[in-house]
Design a protein around this motif. Structure first.
Motif, PDB file in Angstrom:
ATOM      1  N   TRP A 838      -3.754 -11.457  -4.446  1.00 26.66           N
ATOM      2  CA  TRP A 838      -3.219 -10.615  -5.523  1.00 26.66           C
ATOM      3  C   TRP A 838      -1.868 -11.185  -5.963  1.00 26.66           C
ATOM      4  N   ASP A 842       1.644  -4.143  -6.286  1.00 25.78           N
ATOM      5  CA  ASP A 842       1.005  -2.965  -6.876  1.00 25.78           C
ATOM      6  C   ASP A 842      -0.507  -3.169  -7.027  1.00 25.78           C
ATOM      7  N   GLU A 843      -0.945  -4.428  -7.076  1.00 29.15           N
ATOM      8  CA  GLU A 843      -2.368  -4.730  -7.255  1.00 29.15           C
ATOM      9  C   GLU A 843      -3.128  -4.804  -5.917  1.00 29.15           C
TER      10      GLU A 843
END
Length: 897
Positions: A838, A842-843
């Motif tokens: 990622w 946040d992902e």
């Protein structure tokens, strides 16, 4: 001509003997005037070898003196027919009696050899050990030994020795031999060509071998047993020989093999079991299975030795369930019309028992409570004979936790532990664990043998058993692991020999080791992507830097001090890389403090994929260096290591575009400090660990430059923002090795990595990123990136073009060793794994992983390192595509275990 000469000689000898006999018979002096005290009359037998009858002090010289099995009467000899006994043969060639004095040593006047065709007379005399001029008794040990030596040469089918002449105290002997035939051409039928070639390498029946009945029998039995073990119970082997008229004493051989059909087991039937189901018992038979469409990895076949082992497992299973008196009464095999077999197993399970009172006797070193925590068997639980044996005597593994090994680990080499049943009333087993502790033993002497290249101090510093220390079995096990981890000692052939000295309560320990090739060479060239790529790599894993100027030690390089030096060069039209590294695991030679450094350079040129042209005015040049120290720790235990390093890379861009940069010209610097804290107990074989674990926590940090100035980085150009890149990077990797069944090992893997920044205005740097997918090879990259293998997907396909800042991976790999020989270690594997990367925290979705499965094989050769191929199937889509990845092939080169 030789035969004619012999015939004339024998005819003349016969005439002389006849005339002599007439003359003797006409004399007036009777023969019985010969004294029996000083001579051996010809009418009585002489001393013989074991197995012959000894009488009086005389022998008839025309009778057998000594014989060996298989000797025959020569058809062309002129002598009285005799019955040959089963020992050496010494025969008198003259028909008239000759008086031999008992225990007298005669001078050997001469020796002749008759009957040899392909073996020279000189060779036969050398085999016999007899020489003219020596003195020997007739019969006697020297003569008997000579004949035995000729027989033991396995060159002859018959050996006779004759006395041909006697002159005073000198005797003349003739050795008559019949040579064994040799195998000429060998033909094998009934198998595929490849199988025939393999079989020829395995059998002793080879062209040039002496053809004996024993050779024929053992060859037949070997082939039959070989195919019986594969389930061909009706294998027929016929060996026919035929005289080869082109060569003397030669027979050509034909081995005809009829394997027949593989015999499968149709039914396995149990009788007498009520406590355990047939289904459960059949699962216990690991190597003996009924036929069925589901038998892919354990096909149905009957091998008697494996079947017997399985029957023991059935009894053991009953004992685990409390049926202490379980017994296989009988078993039988029957044939079906479809060429399958039935196995009928009759057993008696007896009654179920439980543990009663357990007492410890004789223990003073450990309390009852301490021993009970090791035994882990409570009163009233169901009797388990297997658990009892394993916790008292050990389960056969190096790290077994049992009472016997507990004493051995604490110096009590001469201790004895026995579990004795004192009562079985009311189906309750009372036990006494009787312990004779004796005195603790100390180590008197430690030696190592088998190292011809490696210097002694390199091996002794890894050994955990030191003279004067208390004896400890666990220290021996650890020593084996540490020696095997060196890389230039074969871990499969380290044999400790413990020699107890009961008198002074000490022990000598000798480690027998076998060295293996430790240097590796990588020399390859190939054409791909429109260019030729050439690679030269040299790695010396047992180098000696102190002898680098000593030309006498170059064999071909100075070796023996356990140091490592590696050089690598790779050149193509698009790039070139150079690197050199050195490591010393024991800096100073007294403590396990390591030192290492490396220097490298990588130049990548601009490339136009449409025209396949290279512009060397477009350049990314990376220069780097690293220096580090490592220390083996004693806490929490001495499997832990702590290593630190200072690293510097300079990235120079000259008209070169990188997608993660907004500038094409400039210099970026990466100066970081790395700390690696890890523990490794995997082993003993570093190529194929069968137990233990490995884990590492890596922390890499740069100075937080942006926190020490007042610059506003929001609007700064990239060439200024990344002049000194800043970040912190944390990577965790863990591997656990667990034995499954037999030699099969499960490797479990978990990884997690995070690349962070100090300043949100700058963000994560364009270097040091994570690239997930494919084979995991670095491929000459020096930009600090971490490549993570995830088979079943193309290389780096699960990360963005600029790389991820977070990655996660889990995997399971089932491994089975095909061979672990020093020349080549080979193992097969199957795998299940998942992972992803990622760009932002946040992902991050820890349960959203790209999954794959497949299999492969690994070949490790000391000279070339690890080679392998994997076939992986990716179950999920590749980012940017709507299609699942599907099948991918990955080739592995390098030290990846």
């Amino acid at each position: 001509m030789k035969t004619v000469t012999n015939s004339i000689r024998y005819s003349a000898l016969l005439m002389i003997l006849i005339l002599t006999g007439v003359t003797v018979n006409g004399q007036s002096t009777p023969q019985n005037n010969i004294s029996t005290q000083d001579s051996i009359p010809v009418t009585k037998p002489l001393d013989t070898l074991p197995g012959t009858e000894k009488t009086s002090d005389s022998i008839p010289v025309n009778k057998v003196l000594d014989t060996l099995p298989g000797v025959e009467q020569r058809a062309d000899s002129v002598k009285t027919p005799v019955n040959i006994s089963a020992t050496d043969t010494i025969k008198e060639r003259k028909s008239e009696p000759i008086v031999l004095e008992k225990n007298k040593k005669y001078l050997l006047g001469g020796i002749s050899v008759v009957g040899n065709e392909t073996i020279s007379e000189q060779s036969i005399l050398i085999f016999s050990g007899l020489n003219s001029g020596q003195r020997l008794k007739i019969p006697g040990d020297k003569l008997s030994s000579a004949i035995k030596r000729l027989w033991s040469s396995k060159l002859f089918s018959n050996v006779d020795v004759f006395v041909t002449k006697m002159d005073g105290d000198a005797v003349y002997l003739e050795i008559v031999v019949r040579e064994l035939d040799k195998v000429g051409t060998l033909t094998i039928t009934g198998l595929k060509k490849s199988k025939i070639e393999d079989l020829k390498k395995e059998i002793e029946f080879q062209a040039g071998s002496m053809l004996t009945e024993n050779l024929i029998t053992t060859t037949e039995n070997f082939i039959k047993e070989k195919y019986r073990e594969k389930g061909y119970l009706k294998t027929k082997v016929t060996i026919n020989t035929k005289k080869d008229t082109s060569f003397p004493n030669t027979q050509n051989a034909l081995i005809a093999i009829d394997k027949g059909k593989k015999i499968k087991i149709k039914n396995i039937r149990f009788y007498g079991n009520t406590a355990l189901s047939d289904k459960k018992l059949k699962k216990t038979l690991k190597k003996t299975k009924e036929k069925g469409i589901t038998r892919l990895f354990s096909p149905s076949k009957f091998v008697e030795d494996l079947y017997d082992e399985d029957l023991e497992k059935v009894v053991s299973l009953f004992q685990e369930k409390g049926f202490r008196d379980a017994l296989i009464v009988k078993d039988s095999l029957s044939w079906n019309d479809d060429n399958t077999i039935n196995l009928d197993i009759f057993l008696t399970q007896g009654e179920r028992y439980k543990f009663g009172q357990i007492d410890f006797l004789g223990n003073t070193v450990f309390t009852d409570e301490q021993l009970q925590t090791i035994l882990r068997i409570d009163k009233g639980v169901t009797y388990n004979g297997k658990a009892l044996n394993e916790r008292v005597y050990g389960d056969g593994t190096p790290d077994s936790r049992d009472i016997t090994n507990t004493y051995l680990d604490n110096g009590y080499l001469f201790s004895r532990v026995n579990a004795v049943e004192t009562s079985a009333a009311n189906n309750t087993i009372d036990l006494e664990i009787r312990i004779i502790e004796d005195e603790p033993a100390s180590i008197r002497k430690v030696t190592i043998k088998g190292n011809d290249v490696t210097n002694d101090h390199v091996l002794y510093r890894e050994v955990r058993t030191k003279p004067g220390d208390l004896f400890s079995k666990s220290d021996i096990v650890r020593s084996i692991r540490e020696l095997g981890q060196l890389g230039f000692i074969d871990p499969e052939n380290i044999v400790p020999d413990v020699q107890p000295n009961f008198a002074d309560k000490t022990a000598d320990i000798e480690y027998s080791v076998s060295e293996k090739g430790s240097s590796q060479i990588e020399l390859q060239g190939g054409y791909g992507g429109g260019t030729f790529v050439g690679t030269l790599g040299l790695s010396f894993n047992n180098f000696s830097i102190k002898n680098i100027f000593n030309l006498d030690e170059y064999k071909p390089v100075p070796r023996g001090d356990g140091q490592n030096i590696a050089l690598r060069l790779q050149i193509s039209k698009f790039y070139r890389t150079y690197s050199i590294s050195f490591s010393e695991p024991w800096m100073g030679g007294k403590k396990p403090k390591g030192f290492n450094f490396s220097i490298y350079n990588s130049s990548q040129f601009g490339y136009d994929p449409f025209t396949n042209s290279v512009d060397k005015d477009q350049l990314l040049d990376i220069i780097g260096a690293s220096v580090g120290l490592s220390q083996r720790l004693k806490w929490p235990d001495d499997f832990f290591t702590l290593s630190t390093s200072l690293n510097y890379q300079r990235y120079k861009l000259q008209n070169y575009n990188i997608s993660s940069f907004d500038f094409d010209n400039g210099i970026s610097n990466n100066f970081n400090f790395a700390v690696n804290f890890g523990r490794s107990s995997a082993g003993p074989n570093p190529v194929f660990p069968s137990g233990g674990s490995q884990f590492n926590v890596l922390l890499k940090v740069t100075p937080p430059y942006s926190l020490f100035d007042d610059k506003d980085y929001t609007d700064l150009p990239d060439e200024e923002k990344y002049k000194w890149i800043e970040f912190y990077k944390v990577v965790f990797t863990g591997k656990w090795y667990s034995p499954v069944v037999g030699k099969m090992v499960l490797m479990s893997n978990a990884e997690l990595g995070f690349l962070g920044d100090y300043n949100d205005e700058i963000g994560a740097p364009p270097f040091e990123r994570f690239y997930v997918g494919g084979d995991g090879l670095q491929q000459g990259r020096f930009d600090g990136r971490t490549t993570i293998a995830l088979r079943g997907y193309p290389n780096s396909s699960l990360s963005s073009q600029t790389g991820g800042t977070i990655y996660q991976k889990v995997g399971f790999e089932l491994r089975y060793p095909i061979t672990l020989k020093p020349s080549a270690s080979i193992y097969a594997l199957t795998f299940l794994e998942g992972g992803n990367s990622w760009n932002e925290f946040d992902e991050y979705r820890p349960f959203t992983l790209k999954r794959s499965a497949g299999g492969g094989i690994r070949v490790f050769m000391p000279a070339f390192g690890l080679l392998g191929v994997d076939f992986g199937y990716g179950f999920d889509t590749i980012p940017g595509s709507n299609n699942i990845s599907g099948w991918q092939t990955h080739f592995i080169i390098g030290q990846q275990f």
